[in-house]
Scaffold this motif. Structure first.
Motif, short mmCIF file in Angstrom:
data_model
loop_
_atom_site.label_atom_id
_atom_site.label_comp_id
_atom_site.label_asym_id
_atom_site.label_seq_id
_atom_site.Cartn_x
_atom_site.Cartn_y
_atom_site.Cartn_z
N ALA A 67 -17.12 -13.23 6.00
CA ALA A 67 -15.90 -12.84 6.70
C ALA A 67 -14.77 -12.72 5.69
N THR A 68 -13.98 -11.65 5.80
CA THR A 68 -12.83 -11.48 4.92
C THR A 68 -11.59 -11.27 5.76
N LEU A 69 -10.49 -11.68 5.23
CA LEU A 69 -9.20 -11.53 5.90
C LEU A 69 -8.29 -10.74 4.96
N HIS A 70 -7.86 -9.58 5.40
CA HIS A 70 -7.00 -8.72 4.59
C HIS A 70 -5.56 -8.97 5.00
N LEU A 71 -4.73 -9.35 4.05
CA LEU A 71 -3.34 -9.66 4.33
C LEU A 71 -2.41 -8.61 3.75
N GLY A 72 -1.30 -8.42 4.41
CA GLY A 72 -0.28 -7.51 3.94
C GLY A 72 1.09 -8.12 4.14
N VAL A 73 2.10 -7.45 3.63
CA VAL A 73 3.48 -7.92 3.74
C VAL A 73 4.31 -6.80 4.36
N VAL A 74 5.20 -7.17 5.27
CA VAL A 74 6.16 -6.22 5.84
C VAL A 74 7.54 -6.62 5.33
N ASP A 75 8.22 -5.70 4.69
CA ASP A 75 9.55 -5.96 4.15
C ASP A 75 10.56 -5.13 4.93
N GLN A 76 11.62 -5.78 5.37
CA GLN A 76 12.67 -5.07 6.10
C GLN A 76 13.80 -4.61 5.19
N THR A 89 3.85 -9.29 -4.54
CA THR A 89 2.75 -9.31 -3.57
C THR A 89 1.51 -8.62 -4.13
N GLU A 90 1.71 -7.58 -4.94
CA GLU A 90 0.56 -6.93 -5.57
C GLU A 90 -0.11 -7.90 -6.55
N ALA A 91 0.70 -8.64 -7.31
CA ALA A 91 0.15 -9.60 -8.26
C ALA A 91 -0.61 -10.73 -7.56
N MET A 92 -0.21 -11.04 -6.33
CA MET A 92 -0.88 -12.10 -5.56
C MET A 92 -2.12 -11.60 -4.84
N GLY A 93 -2.38 -10.30 -4.90
CA GLY A 93 -3.60 -9.77 -4.33
C GLY A 93 -3.52 -9.32 -2.87
N TYR A 94 -2.33 -9.16 -2.34
CA TYR A 94 -2.21 -8.66 -0.98
C TYR A 94 -2.74 -7.23 -0.90
N GLU A 95 -3.30 -6.88 0.24
CA GLU A 95 -3.93 -5.57 0.43
C GLU A 95 -2.92 -4.44 0.67
N ARG A 96 -1.85 -4.72 1.41
CA ARG A 96 -0.90 -3.68 1.80
C ARG A 96 0.53 -4.20 1.66
N TYR A 97 1.44 -3.28 1.43
CA TYR A 97 2.87 -3.59 1.41
C TYR A 97 3.55 -2.54 2.28
N TRP A 98 4.13 -2.99 3.36
CA TRP A 98 4.75 -2.09 4.32
C TRP A 98 6.27 -2.23 4.22
N VAL A 99 6.97 -1.11 4.32
CA VAL A 99 8.42 -1.13 4.36
C VAL A 99 8.84 -0.69 5.75
#
Length: 79
Positions: free
Chosen positions: A21-30, A53-63
């Motif tokens: 099982a894998t969990l893909h995490l992303g960040v939403v920035d306002q 967040t890229e350095a920490m290995g997050y999958e997506r970065y949303w604005v």
């Protein structure tokens, strides 16, 4: 068929391959503009957060997109 217990404690049938099982995490920035700050400051902070967040290995970065909102710098994320 006898059952065996997989890594996650789930019951598996003999011959089955366990699925990881894998969990893909992303960040939403306002891109908020802080009190006393400018839109340029907020965009610099957005860039710094994206790099971190890229350095920490997050999958997506949303604005987030905010139309006609004076306290957010991200009114046009496509730019």
């Amino acid at each position: 068929m006898s059952g065996v217990v997989g890594d996650l404690g789930t019951s598996m049938r003999e011959g089955e391959t366990p699925v990881e099982a894998t969990l893909h995490l992303g960040v939403v920035d306002q891109s908020p503009i802080r009190a006393g700050g400018t839109a340029a400051d907020a965009l610099r902070e957005t860039i710094a957060l994206a790099v971190a967040t890229e350095a920490m290995g997050y999958e997506r970065y949303w604005v987030a997109e905010h139309h006609n909102a004076p306290n957010f710098a991200g009114t046009s994320p496509e730019i």
